[in-house]
Scaffold this motif. Structure first.
Motif, mmCIF file in Angstrom:
data_model
loop_
_atom_site.group_PDB
_atom_site.id
_atom_site.type_symbol
_atom_site.label_atom_id
_atom_site.label_comp_id
_atom_site.label_asym_id
_atom_site.label_seq_id
_atom_site.Cartn_x
_atom_site.Cartn_y
_atom_site.Cartn_z
ATOM 1 N N SER A 40 0.811 -1.214 0.000
ATOM 2 C CA SER A 40 0.000 0.000 0.000
ATOM 3 C C SER A 40 0.847 1.269 0.000
ATOM 4 C CB SER A 40 -0.977 0.001 1.168
ATOM 5 O OG SER A 40 -0.278 0.009 2.394
ATOM 6 N N GLU A 41 1.917 1.320 0.765
ATOM 7 C CA GLU A 41 2.758 2.528 0.766
ATOM 8 C C GLU A 41 3.406 2.722 -0.601
ATOM 9 O OE1 GLU A 41 2.881 4.943 3.026
ATOM 10 O OE2 GLU A 41 1.329 3.765 4.017
ATOM 11 N N GLU A 42 3.874 1.634 -1.180
ATOM 12 C CA GLU A 42 4.477 1.708 -2.513
ATOM 13 C C GLU A 42 3.432 2.117 -3.548
ATOM 14 O OE1 GLU A 42 7.695 1.363 -5.200
ATOM 15 O OE2 GLU A 42 7.657 1.351 -3.023
ATOM 16 N N ALA A 43 2.236 1.560 -3.442
ATOM 17 C CA ALA A 43 1.166 1.905 -4.381
ATOM 18 C C ALA A 43 0.768 3.371 -4.233
ATOM 19 C CB ALA A 43 -0.039 0.997 -4.157
ATOM 20 N N LYS A 44 0.690 3.839 -2.998
ATOM 21 C CA LYS A 44 0.353 5.252 -2.769
ATOM 22 C C LYS A 44 1.408 6.166 -3.372
ATOM 23 C CE LYS A 44 -2.231 4.585 1.507
ATOM 24 N NZ LYS A 44 -2.265 4.836 2.950
ATOM 25 N N LEU A 45 2.685 5.811 -3.185
ATOM 26 C CA LEU A 45 3.765 6.637 -3.732
ATOM 27 C C LEU A 45 3.722 6.654 -5.253
ATOM 28 C CD1 LEU A 45 6.212 8.397 -3.180
ATOM 29 C CD2 LEU A 45 7.604 6.330 -3.120
ATOM 30 N N LEU A 46 3.497 5.485 -5.850
ATOM 31 C CA LEU A 46 3.402 5.416 -7.305
ATOM 32 C C LEU A 46 2.211 6.236 -7.802
ATOM 33 C CD1 LEU A 46 4.316 4.335 -10.033
ATOM 34 C CD2 LEU A 46 2.975 2.274 -9.595
ATOM 35 N N TYR A 47 1.099 6.106 -7.115
ATOM 36 C CA TYR A 47 -0.102 6.846 -7.496
ATOM 37 C C TYR A 47 0.140 8.351 -7.404
ATOM 38 C CZ TYR A 47 -5.045 8.032 -7.773
ATOM 39 O OH TYR A 47 -6.248 8.561 -8.159
ATOM 40 N N MET A 48 0.746 8.801 -6.308
ATOM 41 C CA MET A 48 1.011 10.236 -6.143
ATOM 42 C C MET A 48 2.036 10.719 -7.172
ATOM 43 S SD MET A 48 -1.077 11.419 -4.046
ATOM 44 C CE MET A 48 -0.441 13.069 -3.935
ATOM 45 N N THR A 49 3.011 9.881 -7.497
ATOM 46 C CA THR A 49 3.987 10.235 -8.532
ATOM 47 C C THR A 49 3.278 10.438 -9.858
ATOM 48 O OG1 THR A 49 5.756 9.026 -7.403
ATOM 49 C CG2 THR A 49 6.063 9.458 -9.746
ATOM 50 N N GLN A 50 2.376 9.540 -10.189
ATOM 51 C CA GLN A 50 1.635 9.653 -11.435
ATOM 52 C C GLN A 50 0.750 10.903 -11.446
ATOM 53 O OE1 GLN A 50 2.005 7.840 -14.214
ATOM 54 N NE2 GLN A 50 0.672 9.343 -15.135
ATOM 55 N N ILE A 51 0.123 11.191 -10.331
ATOM 56 C CA ILE A 51 -0.706 12.392 -10.235
ATOM 57 C C ILE A 51 0.153 13.639 -10.432
ATOM 58 C CG2 ILE A 51 -2.103 13.813 -8.660
ATOM 59 C CD1 ILE A 51 -3.561 11.374 -9.850
ATOM 60 N N ASN A 52 1.317 13.678 -9.782
ATOM 61 C CA ASN A 52 2.212 14.832 -9.939
ATOM 62 C C ASN A 52 2.658 14.986 -11.382
ATOM 63 O OD1 ASN A 52 2.066 15.579 -7.268
ATOM 64 N ND2 ASN A 52 3.852 14.393 -6.671
ATOM 65 N N GLN A 53 2.948 13.865 -12.060
ATOM 66 C CA GLN A 53 3.330 13.920 -13.469
ATOM 67 C C GLN A 53 2.199 14.495 -14.309
ATOM 68 O OE1 GLN A 53 6.098 13.432 -15.050
ATOM 69 N NE2 GLN A 53 7.252 12.638 -13.354
ATOM 70 N N THR A 54 0.998 14.052 -14.025
ATOM 71 C CA THR A 54 -0.165 14.526 -14.784
ATOM 72 C C THR A 54 -0.375 16.016 -14.577
ATOM 73 O OG1 THR A 54 -1.183 12.343 -14.585
ATOM 74 C CG2 THR A 54 -2.634 14.186 -15.155
ATOM 75 N N ILE A 55 -0.280 16.467 -13.334
ATOM 76 C CA ILE A 55 -0.468 17.891 -13.045
ATOM 77 C C ILE A 55 0.618 18.723 -13.725
ATOM 78 C CG2 ILE A 55 -0.391 19.622 -11.200
ATOM 79 C CD1 ILE A 55 -1.813 17.500 -9.434
#
Length: 192
Positions: A40-55
């Protein structure tokens, strides 16, 4: 339209944009908090990384930058109407982050040191860089392009075509597969 009405309209539009941004942020955070599983921590980090890339991509894509040194480089190398892969970093970028960028770049573009269409742009140096990474341009100290991605001081890559930014990307060493996919897609689309 009278000035007072126009000002109220502008304030109203800005308020709606702020409310929309806050709503999107709350929705993203609620989705991140719902990710479950052993990683879950790894998934959250990946998800937030992807969101930051999108923004970053939304905020920076289609931004026109007018940098005299890049224009000179394009003209000297006869690269008008030719997409360039820009690797932007600053004096404040961590060296391991930059090393990761160069390592990945070397896999996808083994000729990056001599390829005129691959350009490193460094900023926030008071003098020329001690080490040049292929074709390198140094921006004047304090000069920036107004890209949201510059605020992080992390190295980022993008396509520059006719002075306009496309496909901005900030690699994360924890997700090299994503970076490799980015480079291969850029290579296939712009360098084939």
């Amino acid at each position: 339209m009278n000035k007072n009405l126009r000002n109220k309209l502008i304030v109203g539009i800005l308020a709606l944009a702020l409310i929309a941004l806050l709503g999107i942020s709350v929705a993203i955070l609620s989705k991140v908090s719902r990710i479950k599983g052993d990683t879950s921590e790894e998934a959250k980090l990946l998800y937030m990384t992807q969101i930051n890339q999108t923004i970053a991509s939304i905020l920076d894509d289609a931004t026109h930058i007018d940098a005299k040194r890049i224009c000179e480089y394009v003209q000297e190398n006869e690269l008008q109407d030719t997409p360039l892969l820009i690797i932007r970093y600053s004096n404040f970028s961590c060296s391991s982050c930059l090393n990761n960028v160069v390592k990945g770049l070397g896999k996808a573009f083994p000729d990056y040191q001599s390829n005129k269409r691959v350009l490193f742009v460094v900023s926030d140096l008071k003098t020329e860089p001690q080490k040049k990474l292929g074709n390198t341009i140094t921006l004047k100290y304090g000069e920036n392009w107004g890209l949201e991605s510059e605020n992080t001081n992390e190295p980022c890559l993008f396509i520059l075509f006719n002075g306009t930014v496309f496909h901005i990307f900030t690699p994360n060493s924890r997700y090299n597969a994503v970076y490799e996919a980015y480079l291969e897609t850029i290579k296939e689309k712009y360098f084939s």
